[in-house]
Design an enzyme around this catalytic site. Structure first.
Site, PDB file in Angstrom:
ATOM      1  N   SER A 246       0.872  -1.331   0.055  1.00 36.18           N
ATOM      2  CA  SER A 246       0.026  -0.100  -0.022  1.00 36.18           C
ATOM      3  C   SER A 246       1.006   1.073   0.207  1.00 36.18           C
ATOM      4  CB  SER A 246      -0.904  -0.007   1.290  1.00 36.18           C
ATOM      5  OG  SER A 246      -1.566   1.262   1.506  1.00 36.18           O
TER       6      SER A 246
ATOM      7  N   TYR B 164      -2.278  -0.771  10.711  1.00 38.55           N
ATOM      8  CA  TYR B 164      -2.016  -1.184   9.319  1.00 38.55           C
ATOM      9  C   TYR B 164      -0.907  -0.661   8.472  1.00 38.55           C
ATOM     10  CZ  TYR B 164      -3.386  -1.458   4.403  1.00 38.55           C
ATOM     11  OH  TYR B 164      -3.639  -1.838   2.963  1.00 38.55           O
TER      12      TYR B 164
END
Length: 282
Positions: free
Chosen positions: A141, A154
């Site tokens: 990501s 995360y």
């Protein structure tokens, strides 16, 4: 499907989003595609997409947090096809929270899926990728490069994946295995829904952080609604890493993602990044 006439790729987390799109695109590109997911009962969308694309997928169960499940899936691929040429680590789970409002156990769970799950699959696959001169591809990501408010756990997991794979890459390359990471930004998938929280309830229970969380949620929802790329567009970077003669280590999936990640590369004191993310919670 022939066991020797085409290259074999195993992809995790293919029930929706980038994993689903990558599985269909890989099959369309001529790869024998083993599309895995934790819960095979959730494969309807995957099967429908494959049928609409006119491609065949080999759909199997694989839970990245269960080492026995991983071993069984990879052993099955080897038994049926004789080799494994690529793995795409795509399975993951979103998370929303901040330090004071979540337990360490919750953070460990995020790490278990998004970091250790990647390691579990990669470790099991690596001997077979060495044998085939294969490719190890991991969907991370932009949050693996730039820390984002209320995404501490995360982003920590994605940072860990990026650091691990960047460190592994030269070691793997010495034995013929190409390592790449894929960095999506906002993608119009079910990922936001899969974070698994009621956003209104989360804001109501955020205590002193409620104003900041509300600002972040409003900004993020607007970004996903108005500026997110398609899962198919993001999957193009996966296919590039899968098929290029000499794939890059790091591939972003959009111009926005390239610009965002690029900010970090030249931000020696961190002021540029924090200048952006401070605005997200103002």
């Amino acid at each position: 499907m022939s066991s020797q006439s085409s290259k074999i790729v195993l992809i995790t987390g293919t029930s929706s989003g980038i994993g689903l799109a990558a599985a269909v695109s890989a099959a369309r590109a001529g790869w024998t595609t083993v599309a895995t997911l934790r819960d095979p009962s959730r494969s309807d969308a995957l099967r429908k997409a494959a049928a609409e694309a006119g491609v065949e997928l080999d759909i199997r169960r694989l839970d990245v947090t269960d080492e026995a499940s991983i071993t069984s899936a990879i052993d099955g691929v080897l038994a049926d096809y004789g080799h494994l040429d690529a793995v795409v680590n795509n399975a993951g789970a979103g998370h929303l929270g901040t330090l004071e409002n979540e337990s360490v156990a919750e953070v460990r769970k995020v790490m278990e899926v998004n970091f250790f799950g990647v390691l579990n699959v990669s470790k099991a696959a690596m001997p077979h990728l060495r044998a085939s001169g294969g490719r190890l591809i991991t969907v991370t990501s932009v949050g693996g490069v730039i820390g984002q408010p209320f995404n501490e756990a995360y982003c920590a997991a994605k940072f860990a994946v990026e650091g691990y794979m960047e460190s592994l890459a030269p070691v793997a390359a010495a034995h013929g295995v190409s390592v790449s990471v894929i960095e999506p930004g906002a993608v119009a998938t079910e990922f936001v829904a899969n974070v698994g929280v009621d956003l209104e309830q989360a804001v109501a229970g955020a205590g002193v952080y409620a104003p900041q969380l509300s600002a972040y949620v409003n900004r993020t929802v607007a970004q996903f609604l108005d500026g997110a790329q398609t899962a198919e567009g993001a999957a193009e970077a996966v296919i590039e890493a899968l098929t290029a003669d000499q794939p890059a280590f790091r591939l972003q999936t959009s111009d926005w993602a390239r610009g965002f990640v690029g900010t970090k590369i030249t931000d020696l004191d961190g002021s540029a990044v924090l200048g952006i993310t401070n605005g997200w919670v103002a």
